[in-house]
Design an enzyme around this catalytic site. Structure first.
Site, short mmCIF file in Angstrom:
data_model
loop_
_atom_site.label_atom_id
_atom_site.label_comp_id
_atom_site.label_asym_id
_atom_site.label_seq_id
_atom_site.Cartn_x
_atom_site.Cartn_y
_atom_site.Cartn_z
N ALA A 13 84.53 70.52 55.48
CA ALA A 13 85.68 71.35 55.12
C ALA A 13 86.95 70.88 55.81
O ALA A 13 86.91 70.24 56.87
CB ALA A 13 85.39 72.80 55.49
N ALA A 16 87.37 71.78 59.43
CA ALA A 16 86.54 70.94 60.31
C ALA A 16 87.24 69.62 60.59
O ALA A 16 87.29 69.16 61.74
CB ALA A 16 85.18 70.70 59.67
N LYS A 97 85.32 82.61 60.04
CA LYS A 97 85.43 84.01 59.68
C LYS A 97 85.49 84.17 58.16
O LYS A 97 85.94 83.27 57.45
CB LYS A 97 86.66 84.65 60.37
N ARG A 165 89.68 79.86 48.44
CA ARG A 165 90.23 81.18 48.76
C ARG A 165 90.57 81.97 47.50
O ARG A 165 90.81 83.17 47.57
CB ARG A 165 91.48 81.03 49.62
N ASP A 177 90.25 86.27 54.15
CA ASP A 177 90.85 85.04 54.67
C ASP A 177 91.95 85.34 55.68
O ASP A 177 91.83 85.01 56.86
CB ASP A 177 91.39 84.19 53.53
#
Length: 322
Positions: A13, A16, A97, A165, A177
């Site tokens: 991602a 990351a 999250k 999202r 988000d």
């Protein structure tokens, strides 16, 4: 000296790549040993940058004996599935999250981590930045008198249509988000037991998920709280506290760059002044806190369960427009 916590990264991602892999590399307490992807070529490309192994598939990462802990930056709808799998495989977990999309599921994962003495941490990084501890200190010293109100806002510009999202099947939407940040800030400063009084969610034209939201809450002693969040806005990242004798305002509150020198604007009986605090890399601080929790024998972050309750309560209280 304690050996670094050996990390496996689940997926490639953007967060990351941009934030967490560099933070793991800089931290003395962590070492990335493997990166997994369903597409081995993607894992190999990213692993080559960070000098670690590439692994095909997330299941293979969980059976890798060298991996002690897993970082999960997958779409929100996949967090619970792979967090549970990692905990059952005996791995500590740092997960983006929200931990899951339902409070009951988050509660079950917290119980699982606790029973297995594994660290489970939700990757809300701003709480590990020293600026907010400095604001807490000002409140404790009654620099603005008794606290009477709090507001927080986090909004970002519109993402491309194929962004995760904006996809309901992947757990998209503004609440999960960007809504996490102002709600967590309210919990950080006003403590447990916050109650949702009312909420509204808005779905802009062209969106299949809510693109904006606002909520009113109250602390147990009655202090009023207003939060707003969104995915279709000009950028805003701020919070403010009002007391009987003044106010505190913080801008660029939730995602500051590591070299950003934070400012706390304090208005009290003597006037308005800027309080400067040192620049910090909150991603580096976060991975350090995660490694410390893992090495201490594991502990689930109990605040993430309360966060899950607040997210559920906001959605339950909200009317959806658009």
């Amino acid at each position: 000296m304690t050996a670094p916590l050996r990390i496996g990264v689940m997926g490639c991602a953007d967060i990351a790549r941009r934030r967490m892999l560099p933070a793991f590399a800089r931290a003395a307490r962590t070492e990335v040993v493997a990166i997994a992807s369903r597409e081995l070529a993607r894992a190999r490309e990213l692993a080559a940058v960070h000098g670690c192994r590439a692994v095909r598939g997330y299941e293979a990462l969980l059976t890798d004996e060298e991996v002690e802990a897993v970082y999960v930056p997958l779409p929100a709808a996949l967090h619970a599935e792979w967090t549970e799998a990692a905990l059952l495989a005996g791995k500590h977990v740092l997960v983006e999250k929200p931990v899951s999309l339902r409070r009951e599921t988050t509660g079950r994962l917290v119980e699982l981590a606790t029973s297995r003495r594994l660290a489970l941490m939700e990757n809300v990084m701003f709480v590990h930045h020293g600026r907010h501890a400095a604001v807490r200190k000002l409140l404790a010293e009654e620099a603005i008198g008794e606290l009477r109100g709090f507001e927080a806002h986090f909004t970002v510009p519109r993402r491309p249509e194929d962004d995760i999202r904006r996809q309901p099947e992947l757990g998209g939407g503004a609440l999960w988000d960007t809504g996490v940040y102002p709600l967590r800030a309210a919990r950080y400063f006003l403590g447990p037991g916050l109650r949702v009084i009312g909420a509204s969610l808005v779905r802009s034209r062209g969106h299949r998920v809510e693109s904006a939201g606002t909520a009113l809450l109250a602390a147990p002693e009655g202090t009023g709280i207003h939060v707003s969040f969104g995915l279709d806005h000009a950028y805003r990242s701020s919070y403010a506290l009002w007391g009987t004798g003044g106010s505190i305002a913080v801008d660029r509150a939730f995602t500051p760059a590591a070299d950003h020198r934070p400012v706390i604007r304090l208005a009290d009986g003597t006037g308005v002044r800027d309080v400067f605090v040192p620049a910090e890399d909150q991603a580096h601080n976060t991975v350090g806190a995660f490694a410390a929790a893992a090495r201490a024998g594991g502990a689930a972050d109990g605040v993430c369960l309360e966060q899950a309750r607040l997210l559920d309560d906001v959605r339950a209280a909200a009317s959806l427009h658009g």
